[in-house]
Design a protein around this motif. Structure first.
Motif, mmCIF file in Angstrom:
data_model
loop_
_atom_site.group_PDB
_atom_site.id
_atom_site.type_symbol
_atom_site.label_atom_id
_atom_site.label_comp_id
_atom_site.label_asym_id
_atom_site.label_seq_id
_atom_site.Cartn_x
_atom_site.Cartn_y
_atom_site.Cartn_z
ATOM 1 N N CYS A 24 0.823 -1.210 0.000
ATOM 2 C CA CYS A 24 0.000 0.000 0.000
ATOM 3 C C CYS A 24 0.858 1.261 0.000
ATOM 4 O O CYS A 24 0.377 2.348 -0.315
ATOM 5 C CB CYS A 24 -0.942 0.017 1.203
ATOM 6 N N SER A 80 -2.331 -0.776 -7.093
ATOM 7 C CA SER A 80 -3.125 -1.604 -6.180
ATOM 8 C C SER A 80 -4.232 -0.777 -5.534
ATOM 9 O O SER A 80 -4.130 0.448 -5.404
ATOM 10 C CB SER A 80 -2.226 -2.200 -5.097
ATOM 11 N N GLU A 91 -5.019 -1.003 -2.439
ATOM 12 C CA GLU A 91 -4.550 -0.630 -1.105
ATOM 13 C C GLU A 91 -3.804 0.710 -1.113
ATOM 14 O O GLU A 91 -3.790 1.423 -0.113
ATOM 15 C CB GLU A 91 -3.631 -1.720 -0.547
ATOM 16 N N LYS A 103 -5.737 3.692 0.035
ATOM 17 C CA LYS A 103 -6.347 3.646 1.363
ATOM 18 C C LYS A 103 -5.416 4.261 2.405
ATOM 19 O O LYS A 103 -4.382 3.678 2.760
ATOM 20 C CB LYS A 103 -6.683 2.201 1.738
ATOM 21 N N MET A 135 -4.692 2.234 5.694
ATOM 22 C CA MET A 135 -3.716 1.154 5.544
ATOM 23 C C MET A 135 -2.295 1.711 5.559
ATOM 24 O O MET A 135 -1.380 1.119 6.124
ATOM 25 C CB MET A 135 -3.966 0.389 4.245
#
Length: 227
Positions: free
Chosen positions: A20, A26, A28, A31, A34
């Motif tokens: 991430c 990705s 992630e 986010k 994260m």
């Protein structure tokens, strides 16, 4: 933030595991929660390994510096036509980020590989959003971890003492149960006597207990009637 070679290797490995922070394609990567958690985990690891001043901002700056050196090395390789061998000791460890620069070409057309002013791909979040309140949370989590570790160490250290204590308690409980049974037996028999016999029996029991406390009982001790 000074770090040993081994600790730098560990940092790069933890960075790779937390995609991430660097894998732009990705889900992630978008986010923030994260990312915050990932930085917190890295910070806690560094603090446990002697880097007491570590925080999320310093970790981010350390990774940026590693990546800048990586971009310079890649530029030398590309411009040499394959005649230059990388001398950066962690080049192979951090090579996984190389293809991420091409992936971010659409983010900024003015950005070039190897450019000192190139903005790292994980800088899209503001510092306030990404790092606010992290240190306080990390300190709490670290203290909680230390307390848990302390309990485990105490438990291991006192394991043998704990076994002995359990054995002593078990023995004491067993002896207490036996004495209670004897007392119940004596009480039941005393109740079967008349009042005067109860008084004489109690006097004799007290004498026996007194002599026992004084260490005066033996296999020759007995109850006899006075003439």
């Amino acid at each position: 933030m000074d770090m040993t070679k081994k600790l730098t290797k560990d940092l790069i490995e933890m960075y790779w595991e937390r995609k991430c922070l660097w894998q732009v394609n990705s889900k992630e990567y978008k986010k923030r929660d994260m990312k915050k958690k990932a930085y917190q985990e890295i910070v806690m690891f560094l603090r446990r390994n002697g880097v007491k001043e570590a925080n999320a901002k310093l970790v981010r700056e350390k990774i940026q510096n590693l990546r800048r050196a990586m971009r310079k090395e890649k530029k030398r390789i590309d411009s040499s036509g394959g005649n230059y061998s990388p001398t950066l000791w962690y080049y192979d460890l951090l090579i996984f980020v190389n293809d991420q620069y091409e992936d971010t070409a659409s983010i900024s057309n003015s950005s070039k590989i190897g450019d000192e002013k190139y903005s790292d791909i994980f800088c899209t979040d503001t510092e306030e959003d990404l790092f606010s309140g992290d240190d306080e949370k990390i300190i709490k989590e670290e203290r909680s971890t230390q307390k848990a570790l302390h309990k485990v160490l105490i438990k291991e250290e006192n394991k043998e003492q704990g076994k002995k204590l359990i054995e002593e308690i078990s023995t004491e409980t067993l002896n207490t149960s036996e004495f209670e049974a004897v007392g119940i037996n004596f009480t039941a028999k005393l109740k079967r006597m008349d009042y005067k016999q109860q008084i004489f029996a109690e006097l004799l029991i007290q004498k026996v207990l007194a002599r026992g406390l004084l260490g005066q009982l033996s296999d020759k001790t007995d109850v006899t009637d006075k003439s």
